[in-house]
Every structure is written in C-alpha cells, then in structure tokens.
Design an enzyme around this catalytic site. Structure first.
Site, mmCIF file in Angstrom:
data_model
loop_
_atom_site.group_PDB
_atom_site.id
_atom_site.type_symbol
_atom_site.label_atom_id
_atom_site.label_comp_id
_atom_site.label_asym_id
_atom_site.label_seq_id
_atom_site.Cartn_x
_atom_site.Cartn_y
_atom_site.Cartn_z
ATOM 1 N N ASP A 1 0.868 -1.170 0.000
ATOM 2 C CA ASP A 1 0.000 0.000 0.000
ATOM 3 C C ASP A 1 0.910 1.226 0.000
ATOM 4 O OD1 ASP A 1 -2.389 1.630 0.497
ATOM 5 O OD2 ASP A 1 -1.610 1.819 2.533
ATOM 6 N N ASP B 1 -0.295 5.118 0.958
ATOM 7 C CA ASP B 1 -0.600 6.075 2.022
ATOM 8 C C ASP B 1 -0.544 5.440 3.399
ATOM 9 O OD1 ASP B 1 -0.998 8.637 1.054
ATOM 10 O OD2 ASP B 1 -3.001 8.196 0.332
#
Length: 251
Positions: A18, A20
């Site tokens: 991922d 953020d």
C-alpha cells in the site's frame, strides 16, 4: 540446490505495498494539510484537525471524505440536501487538493517511513518483484512512488484511476497480482490500516500490517503479522516476509 536458490525459495514471489500511511506517513501532515488548503481556496469555512481527520479516515477516498463531512454539518445542510451540488463541490475541492498535494510531492516534501527503503532494497537484492497497489489518484501517487522507492523500482503500480472500487474492495490487489503474473498464495501484501487489510485478505494475500499514528487502534484480526514500525524491533527483510508467508500457508 545452490545457496542462492535456497535463499530465493524462502522469499515471496512478490510483495505488494500500500502507499498512504504504509510507505510514507502521508495522512496527518500531507493529505490533511492539502485538504485544508483546498477548503480555503474554495472559500469553505472548514478545517480538519488531526483528531477529526483520523475519524474521517474510516471513509476510503478523499472525495468521499469531503462528501461525508459536509453532509453531517449543520452549516452545510442546504448544500447536503442537493446531492448533485454536494458531489460537484466535493469533486472540485478534491481536484484542488490533488494538485496541491502533487506539488508538495514534487518538491520532495514527503519522506519514506524509516526502514522502508532498506526493506525494498533487500527485496530487489533477492529479485523479489515489488508492486504498489493504492487507490490514491495517479496525479500525486505516481510521483510519490517514484520519489519514495526510486524510478522503476516498482515493477507494477495500480492507482485509483485503474479500478472502479476503492479499498476495502480487493480490486486494486487483484489487478496488481494479474499484472505481476503471480498467484495470491505466493505473495505478501504490506498495509497499514483495517480497510487495506480487508482488501488484501479478500484478494487472498497474506498481509503484514505496519501501523501508524492513525491506525494503531484498528482491528487487525486476520493479519499474518502486525508491527508498529518497519525498523523496530528489527528491520523487516525479504526472508522475514518469506517466513510470514510460510506461516500463513501452514495456518
């Protein structure tokens, strides 16, 4: 079997990160600040402080966060009654926010979390393909990935522009696996939050969660491993992720 072959067999076939909150701690001092600047630019009497923004992170996607927050405020009740106007305003504010955040990224204002670059370098050394699956907008996410990992380091990147549904829907992870040509059972996801964990697990991935300021209270049941940092108590490595994958398969 050579030593190299033995080592290669203990690492995942791919690792999907991922972006953020995972590769960089972007939410509190990056996106939140850009949202507040965008609100001011559009003449909205709206400010998201650190605590309130943490609550809004339960809503996936910046535009959807704007809609959710405006819809619940007494001072914007008239606007909220017109769903089309509300959506149009949220989209306009979000475009401004995206531009402002992308400018900050290009200025080099976002740093990788401690230990991220060491882990990625170790994966590259072990010839493990690195991918990024984010539902963030390409306009800011693509330059941020290159800044954090180095140009060309991520073999596959999936952005919010590439999928129809945001996390916790698994589309981003499923597309990343398809582009990698790797089966879910052979790969590991690295996430920071409950919605991302749900998305990765729904795609069939063993998931390592490295929490941050906003996500340490999330329910992380189902994660193969939960840590607070990449480099504490020790650096995460390619072999460590291989061991996590082996344990998830055995379980």
């Amino acid at each position: 079997m050579s030593t190299l072959e033995q080592t290669m067999s203990t690492v995942p076939a791919a690792v999907v990160f991922d972006l953020d909150g995972t590769l960089a701690d972007t939410e509190r001092d990056g996106h939140r600040v850009a949202f507040n600047r965008a609100f001011a630019a559009h003449g909205l009497d709206l400010f998201w402080d650190i605590e309130h923004y943490g609550c809004l992170l339960a809503v996936t996607g910046g535009r959807r966060r704007i809609v959710a927050d405006l819809a619940r405020r007494d001072e914007t009740a008239d606007l909220a009654a017109d769903e089309t106007a509300l959506e149009d305003l949220a989209a306009s504010v979000h475009r401004t926010k995206t531009r402002l955040f992308a400018e900050e990224v290009r200025r080099g204002g976002i740093e990788a979390r401690p230990g991220v670059r060491s882990l990625v370098a170790d994966l590259v050394a072990h010839r493990v393909p690195v991918a990024v699956a984010t539902t963030g907008t390409r306009a800011w996410a693509e330059p941020l990935v290159e800044q954090l990992l180095g140009p060309g380091t991520a073999r596959v990147t999936v952005f919010g522009d590439d999928v129809r549904a945001l996390k916790p829907d698994p589309q981003a992870y499923l597309l990343a696996l398809e582009r990698l040509g790797v089966a879910a059972r052979d790969a590991v996801a690295v996430e920071d939050a409950a919605p991302g964990l749900a998305a990765a697990r729904a795609a069939g991935l063993a998931t390592v969660v490295v929490t941050n300021h906003y996500t340490r209270s999330h329910d992380m049941r189902g994660a193969a491993l939960v840590r607070e940092e990449f480099d504490v108590p020790g650096l995460l490595t390619a072999v460590a992720l291989g061991e996590v994958l082996a344990g998830a398969r055995a379980g």
